[in-house]
Design an enzyme around this catalytic site. Structure first.
Site, PDB file in Angstrom:
ATOM      1  N   LYS A 162       0.839  -1.193   0.000  1.00 17.60           N
ATOM      2  CA  LYS A 162       0.000   0.000   0.000  1.00 17.60           C
ATOM      3  C   LYS A 162       0.877   1.248   0.000  1.00 17.60           C
ATOM      4  CE  LYS A 162      -4.248  -1.654   0.169  1.00 17.60           C
ATOM      5  NZ  LYS A 162      -5.259  -1.331  -0.855  1.00 17.60           N
ATOM      6  N   ASP A 191      -0.111  -0.358  -4.656  1.00 16.94           N
ATOM      7  CA  ASP A 191      -1.508   0.086  -4.757  1.00 16.94           C
ATOM      8  C   ASP A 191      -1.646   1.403  -4.005  1.00 16.94           C
ATOM      9  OD1 ASP A 191      -4.236   0.472  -4.770  1.00 16.94           O
ATOM     10  OD2 ASP A 191      -4.688  -1.203  -3.431  1.00 16.94           O
ATOM     11  N   GLU A 217      -1.298  -0.054  -9.124  1.00 18.87           N
ATOM     12  CA  GLU A 217      -2.758  -0.011  -9.022  1.00 18.87           C
ATOM     13  C   GLU A 217      -3.227   1.326  -8.441  1.00 18.87           C
ATOM     14  OE1 GLU A 217      -6.009  -2.245  -6.208  1.00 18.87           O
ATOM     15  OE2 GLU A 217      -4.638  -3.537  -7.335  1.00 18.87           O
ATOM     16  N   ASP A 242      -9.047  -0.468 -10.124  1.00 16.69           N
ATOM     17  CA  ASP A 242      -9.747  -1.232  -9.092  1.00 16.69           C
ATOM     18  C   ASP A 242     -11.052  -0.520  -8.770  1.00 16.69           C
ATOM     19  OD1 ASP A 242     -10.607  -2.707  -6.925  1.00 16.69           O
ATOM     20  OD2 ASP A 242      -9.020  -2.060  -5.580  1.00 16.69           O
ATOM     21  N   LYS A 266     -13.056  -8.157  -8.038  1.00 15.26           N
ATOM     22  CA  LYS A 266     -13.399  -8.444  -6.644  1.00 15.26           C
ATOM     23  C   LYS A 266     -14.800  -9.038  -6.594  1.00 15.26           C
ATOM     24  CE  LYS A 266     -10.399  -4.998  -4.492  1.00 15.26           C
ATOM     25  NZ  LYS A 266     -10.316  -3.762  -3.679  1.00 15.26           N
ATOM     26  N   GLN A 294     -11.301  -7.394  -0.792  1.00 14.93           N
ATOM     27  CA  GLN A 294     -12.128  -6.330  -0.209  1.00 14.93           C
ATOM     28  C   GLN A 294     -11.958  -6.322   1.319  1.00 14.93           C
ATOM     29  OE1 GLN A 294     -13.422  -4.569  -2.510  1.00 14.93           O
ATOM     30  NE2 GLN A 294     -14.643  -3.112  -1.383  1.00 14.93           N
TER      31      GLN A 294
END
Length: 367
Positions: A162, A191, A217, A242, A266, A294
């Protein structure tokens, strides 16, 4: 086989540590267990994980829309009449987690009725997937220690990092320490959850170019139209949409407009039916996919691996299947186990899982 009853049960299970990222943080899994019962005695289950900071749903809104709108519309319908079900659900805008849980519970029933796994019904490509582990915001040392522990314990060698903080250097340092600590045999991708501007993201990717990242992402918002297109055009790895591409139409626009070159699927937001539509679109347009997470518990993870393993294209990359490891407890009678860096699809009919009623009674929020 007719739908006779639908339950939407809110429950809450704390995480042992919060997951922090650019668009929010999660301390407790405040989800909704969805159960669909039939006149032939079969019950399908699925999980709805509300994400108010991404899709606007809350635990209360998921419960309310299922109980007050969807249940009256669906009672009495044939379990296999999925097009009729989706036509009724789509009369109400939004609410992706609620709709997806209902769809997946019906697939669970379909599998049970014919003695086949959902994976077999969807395509039957494989019986397991490689696992990617998600690393949230923290200091470089702590993130590296977590990655080393996950690799040593579960054999996982793919990590999603992240990013999206300011100053950007915070996340650049994390990525560099991860590569130095884990070596070149580990796959890393990033991401941003739309946390950076396009120019910040472009500068970050230039600095990280020597680390061998495999995906990037949602590094900047999709509504920064020109900046995002410029960023994607010059990105050397697949750029994944996403939360900016949550429907088949949005996926098509993202890929054709140059807002992305790959898509995160997802099941928690497109179910099994919608996820197949997205997957087949991506195959037709030549775009890669990754099975996203998720912040799912074990039931949501079962749905992800069931879908991802079913198709060659969705099982090519490691799926994000390990967030349940940070939950303090869960609802399944037989916990999932990641071994050798992979997660197997449960072998029973349908989704192949059962709910521990004692645990559900302990964590449910409506009594």
């Amino acid at each position: 086989m007719k739908i006779t009853e639908i339950e939407a049960i809110p429950y809450a299970i704390p995480y042992t540590k919060p997951l922090r990222f650019a668009s929010g943080e999660v301390h407790t899994a405040e989800h909704v267990l969805v159960r669909v019962r039939t006149d032939e005695g079969l019950t399908g289950v699925a999980d709805a994980p509300p994400r108010p900071f991404t899709y606007g749903e809350t635990q209360k809104s998921v419960t309310a829309v299922i109980e007050n709108l969807f249940t009256p519309q669906l009672l009495g319908l044939d379990v296999f009449a999925r097009e009729q079900v989706h036509a009724l659900l789509h009369r109400t805008v939004g609410n992706p987690a609620a709709k997806s849980a209902l769809d997946m519970a019906l697939w669970d029933i379909a599998g049970q009725s014919c003695g086949r796994t959902v994976t077999e019904l969807l395509g039957g490509h494989a019986d397991r997937m490689r696992v990617s582990h998600m690393l949230g915001f923290d200091t470089p040392r702590r993130v590296a220690e977590e990655a080393e522990r996950i690799r040593a314990t579960y054999g996982i060698t793919v990590f999603k990092v992240k990013v999206g903080r300011r100053p950007v250097r915070l996340d650049l340092d994390v990525c560099r320490v991860l590569r130095e600590t884990l070596g070149d045999d580990v796959e890393l991708y990033v991401d941003g959850n739309r946390g950076w501007t396009a120019s910040e993201a472009a500068a970050a990717l230039r600095e990280l170019d020597d680390l061998g990242l495999t995906l990037a992402e949602e590094l900047c918002p999709a509504d920064d139209v020109l900046g995002r297109r410029r960023l994607v055009r010059h990105c050397r790895v697949p750029f994944v949409a996403d939360e900016s591409a949550t429907t088949p139409a949005e996926v098509t626009r993202s890929l054709l407009d140059g807002d992305a070159t790959a898509i995160s699927i997802k099941t928690a937001r497109t179910g099994f039916t919608g996820s197949q539509r997205v997957l087949f679109q991506c195959e037709g347009l030549g775009a890669e996919v990754v099975m996203g997470n998720q912040i799912d518990g074990q039931l949501g993870t079962v749905c992800t691996v069931a879908f991802g393993a079913a198709h060659a294209a969705s099982s090519r990359r490691a799926g994000e299947l390990s967030n349940f490891l940070d939950m303090s407890d869960d609802l399944l009678t037989e916990p999932l186990a990641i071994t050798g860096g992979t997660l197997a699809v449960p072998g029973g009919p349908g989704l192949g899982v059962a709910i521990d009623e004692d645990k559900l009674a302990r964590y449910r929020q409506d009594r």
